[in-house]
Design a protein around this motif. Structure first.
Motif, PDB file in Angstrom:
ATOM      1  N   GLU A 109       1.404  -1.379 -37.831  1.00  0.00           N
ATOM      2  CA  GLU A 109       2.370  -2.337 -37.054  1.00  0.00           C
ATOM      3  C   GLU A 109       1.741  -2.591 -35.569  1.00  0.00           C
ATOM      4  N   LEU A 110       2.022  -3.781 -35.144  1.00  0.00           N
ATOM      5  CA  LEU A 110       1.822  -3.932 -33.826  1.00  0.00           C
ATOM      6  C   LEU A 110       2.718  -3.147 -32.792  1.00  0.00           C
ATOM      7  N   GLN A 111       2.385  -2.632 -31.721  1.00  0.00           N
ATOM      8  CA  GLN A 111       3.212  -1.908 -30.830  1.00  0.00           C
ATOM      9  C   GLN A 111       2.863  -2.351 -29.386  1.00  0.00           C
ATOM     10  N   THR A 112       3.946  -2.529 -28.565  1.00  0.00           N
ATOM     11  CA  THR A 112       3.555  -2.780 -27.246  1.00  0.00           C
ATOM     12  C   THR A 112       4.017  -1.527 -26.346  1.00  0.00           C
ATOM     13  N   ARG A 113       3.216  -1.290 -25.552  1.00  0.00           N
ATOM     14  CA  ARG A 113       3.466  -0.110 -24.586  1.00  0.00           C
ATOM     15  C   ARG A 113       2.961  -0.254 -22.971  1.00  0.00           C
ATOM     16  N   PRO A 114       3.460   0.272 -22.167  1.00  0.00           N
ATOM     17  CA  PRO A 114       3.169   0.233 -20.785  1.00  0.00           C
ATOM     18  C   PRO A 114       1.765   1.084 -20.481  1.00  0.00           C
ATOM     19  N   VAL A 115       0.771   0.499 -19.886  1.00  0.00           N
ATOM     20  CA  VAL A 115      -0.447   1.552 -19.564  1.00  0.00           C
ATOM     21  C   VAL A 115      -0.308   1.595 -18.042  1.00  0.00           C
ATOM     22  N   PRO A 116      -0.572   2.934 -17.358  1.00  0.00           N
ATOM     23  CA  PRO A 116      -0.436   3.224 -16.221  1.00  0.00           C
ATOM     24  C   PRO A 116      -1.756   2.793 -15.390  1.00  0.00           C
ATOM     25  N   ALA A 117      -1.521   2.710 -14.256  1.00  0.00           N
ATOM     26  CA  ALA A 117      -2.725   2.470 -13.460  1.00  0.00           C
ATOM     27  C   ALA A 117      -3.498   3.640 -13.654  1.00  0.00           C
ATOM     28  N   MET A 118      -5.022   3.569 -13.362  1.00  0.00           N
ATOM     29  CA  MET A 118      -6.043   4.700 -13.664  1.00  0.00           C
ATOM     30  C   MET A 118      -7.434   4.092 -13.142  1.00  0.00           C
ATOM     31  N   THR A 119      -8.124   5.409 -13.096  1.00  0.00           N
ATOM     32  CA  THR A 119      -9.504   5.128 -12.339  1.00  0.00           C
ATOM     33  C   THR A 119     -10.286   5.309 -13.638  1.00  0.00           C
ATOM     34  N   LEU A 120     -11.330   4.318 -13.766  1.00  0.00           N
ATOM     35  CA  LEU A 120     -12.215   4.162 -14.756  1.00  0.00           C
ATOM     36  C   LEU A 120     -13.641   4.505 -14.438  1.00  0.00           C
ATOM     37  N   VAL A 121     -14.344   5.065 -15.339  1.00  0.00           N
ATOM     38  CA  VAL A 121     -15.818   5.070 -15.080  1.00  0.00           C
ATOM     39  C   VAL A 121     -16.455   4.265 -16.507  1.00  0.00           C
ATOM     40  N   ALA A 122     -17.545   3.426 -15.989  1.00  0.00           N
ATOM     41  CA  ALA A 122     -17.749   2.392 -17.066  1.00  0.00           C
ATOM     42  C   ALA A 122     -19.381   2.305 -17.072  1.00  0.00           C
ATOM     43  N   THR A 123     -19.682   2.099 -18.231  1.00  0.00           N
ATOM     44  CA  THR A 123     -21.495   1.749 -18.277  1.00  0.00           C
ATOM     45  C   THR A 123     -21.454   0.929 -19.404  1.00  0.00           C
ATOM     46  N   TYR A 217      -0.645  -2.222 -16.596  1.00  0.00           N
ATOM     47  CA  TYR A 217      -0.246  -3.376 -17.565  1.00  0.00           C
ATOM     48  C   TYR A 217       0.453  -3.237 -18.824  1.00  0.00           C
ATOM     49  N   ASP A 218       1.021  -3.795 -19.179  1.00  0.00           N
ATOM     50  CA  ASP A 218       1.534  -3.789 -20.806  1.00  0.00           C
ATOM     51  C   ASP A 218       0.498  -4.305 -21.832  1.00  0.00           C
ATOM     52  N   GLU A 219       0.302  -3.447 -22.959  1.00  0.00           N
ATOM     53  CA  GLU A 219      -0.759  -3.546 -23.977  1.00  0.00           C
ATOM     54  C   GLU A 219      -0.020  -3.733 -25.356  1.00  0.00           C
ATOM     55  N   MET A 220      -0.724  -4.527 -26.233  1.00  0.00           N
ATOM     56  CA  MET A 220      -0.171  -4.715 -27.592  1.00  0.00           C
ATOM     57  C   MET A 220      -1.357  -3.968 -28.380  1.00  0.00           C
ATOM     58  N   SER A 221      -0.928  -3.138 -29.157  1.00  0.00           N
ATOM     59  CA  SER A 221      -2.010  -2.484 -30.243  1.00  0.00           C
ATOM     60  C   SER A 221      -1.681  -2.338 -31.567  1.00  0.00           C
ATOM     61  N   ILE A 222      -2.729  -2.003 -32.370  1.00  0.00           N
ATOM     62  CA  ILE A 222      -2.529  -1.638 -33.492  1.00  0.00           C
ATOM     63  C   ILE A 222      -3.668  -0.590 -33.936  1.00  0.00           C
ATOM     64  N   PHE A 223      -2.812   0.518 -34.814  1.00  0.00           N
ATOM     65  CA  PHE A 223      -3.890   1.519 -35.207  1.00  0.00           C
ATOM     66  C   PHE A 223      -4.264   1.462 -36.644  1.00  0.00           C
ATOM     67  N   MET A 224      -5.707   1.325 -36.885  1.00  0.00           N
ATOM     68  CA  MET A 224      -6.099   1.223 -38.280  1.00  0.00           C
ATOM     69  C   MET A 224      -6.756   2.624 -38.686  1.00  0.00           C
ATOM     70  N   PRO A 225      -6.255   3.140 -39.635  1.00  0.00           N
ATOM     71  CA  PRO A 225      -6.795   4.531 -40.233  1.00  0.00           C
ATOM     72  C   PRO A 225      -8.178   4.342 -40.976  1.00  0.00           C
ATOM     73  N   GLY A 226      -8.775   5.541 -40.656  1.00  0.00           N
ATOM     74  CA  GLY A 226     -10.206   5.656 -41.188  1.00  0.00           C
ATOM     75  C   GLY A 226     -11.226   5.404 -40.201  1.00  0.00           C
ATOM     76  N   ARG A 227     -12.491   5.068 -40.739  1.00  0.00           N
ATOM     77  CA  ARG A 227     -13.560   4.790 -39.744  1.00  0.00           C
ATOM     78  C   ARG A 227     -13.441   3.336 -39.399  1.00  0.00           C
ATOM     79  N   ASN A 228     -14.214   3.212 -38.210  1.00  0.00           N
ATOM     80  CA  ASN A 228     -13.889   1.718 -37.675  1.00  0.00           C
ATOM     81  C   ASN A 228     -15.101   0.808 -38.442  1.00  0.00           C
ATOM     82  N   THR A 229     -14.477  -0.160 -38.917  1.00  0.00           N
ATOM     83  CA  THR A 229     -15.337  -1.080 -39.766  1.00  0.00           C
ATOM     84  C   THR A 229     -15.313  -2.486 -39.141  1.00  0.00           C
TER      85      THR A 229
END
Length: 283
Positions: A109-123, A217-229
């Protein structure tokens, strides 16, 4: 000489199996009647039939069985290799069964949650294929996962503390990145990890790594079990797309879709943003 029915009973192999082994040149009859086409076997061929049965009962392919019979000094090595492959397949099947149980037992199921401010390192992730088929998807997955693992090690070796799992997203954050994704040149993916570190540690990170400050920010997510395809990625994207537009004047920004791998599945999420001219979303 034994008829095919007699040989079949003696070896516990059906006539159909014997005809198949003949066609595959695994067990060629000692004689074939030119007029009737009837096959006959020599008693000495019982041992060959027994060896074929032993190998086929392991699940080995006809090609592998033929190789084992042609190279008897390599049979043990071939069995060891087959054992490893069977173990890998069983592990994958167990994971698939668990994922199927989860999906059918409790619909993601879709879920909505708040995501806090954060520092990210990206590549950026270099060298991934477009992912147009399952093989390219698997190749891209391996490269992205390796890049994420290396990123975590690099920032931790530099003295930063990782605050969660790394995630990946399409490299669409700048016009240049977007242009290279759209024209097929790549890189197509960017990997990020949330960190905590003094400014001097972040400033000393190797070249090529980007330090980003992310607002809450607010985020909407869904969790899909098993390996990512690819199919799960597309299914989750469709679920998030079908949530648009939201009743409060916000929308799910799929251009910022991200994937976060877990041991038992993948979290696929996107920011919930205010539509232009609608004010600020409620938190």
């Amino acid at each position: 000489m034994l008829s095919i029915s007699e040989f079949s009973e003696m070896c516990h192999l059906s006539p159909q199996a014997l005809r198949f082994y003949h066609a595959e040149r695994l067990l060629v009859p000692a004689g074939i009647d030119e007029r009737t086409g009837h096959r006959s076997y020599a008693f000495e061929q019982v041992e060959q039939a027994m060896l074929i049965t032993l190998l086929r009962d392991t699940g080995m392919s006809v090609k592998a069985v033929r190789q084992a019979l042609d190279e008897p000094d390599r049979v043990v090595a071939l069995l060891d290799r087959h054992h490893d492959e069977v173990h890998r397949q069983r592990k994958a099947q167990d994971e698939a069964i668990q994922a199927a149980r989860t999906v059918f037992g409790a619909e993601p199921e879709l879920q909505t949650r708040p995501v806090p401010a954060m520092t990210l390192v990206a590549t950026l992730v270099h060298g991934t294929p477009l992912g147009r088929n399952a093989q390219e998807w698997e190749e891209a997955e391996a490269l992205i996962t390796a890049t994420a693992t290396a990123l975590v090690k690099t920032v931790e070796d530099a003295g930063a503390t990782t605050l969660g799992r790394p995630w990946r997203a399409l490299a669409l954050e700048t016009p240049r990145q977007e242009g290279r994704v759209l024209d097929g040149a790549g890189p197509f993916w960017i990997v990020k990890v949330p960190v905590a570190a003094p400014a001097e540690v972040l400033a000393a990170l190797p070249a090529g790594l980007q330090v980003q400050e992310q607002d809450p920010y607010d985020e909407m997510s869904i969790f899909m079990p098993g390996r990512n395809t690819m199919a799960k990625y597309c299914t989750a994207t469709l679920r998030l797309l079908n949530a648009n537009p939201l009743d409060d004047g916000t929308f799910v920004n799929l251009a910022r879709l991200r994937q976060e791998l877990h041991d038992d599945g993948v979290l696929i999420a996107a920011p919930v943003e205010q539509r232009p001219g609608q004010g600020h979303p409620a938190r």
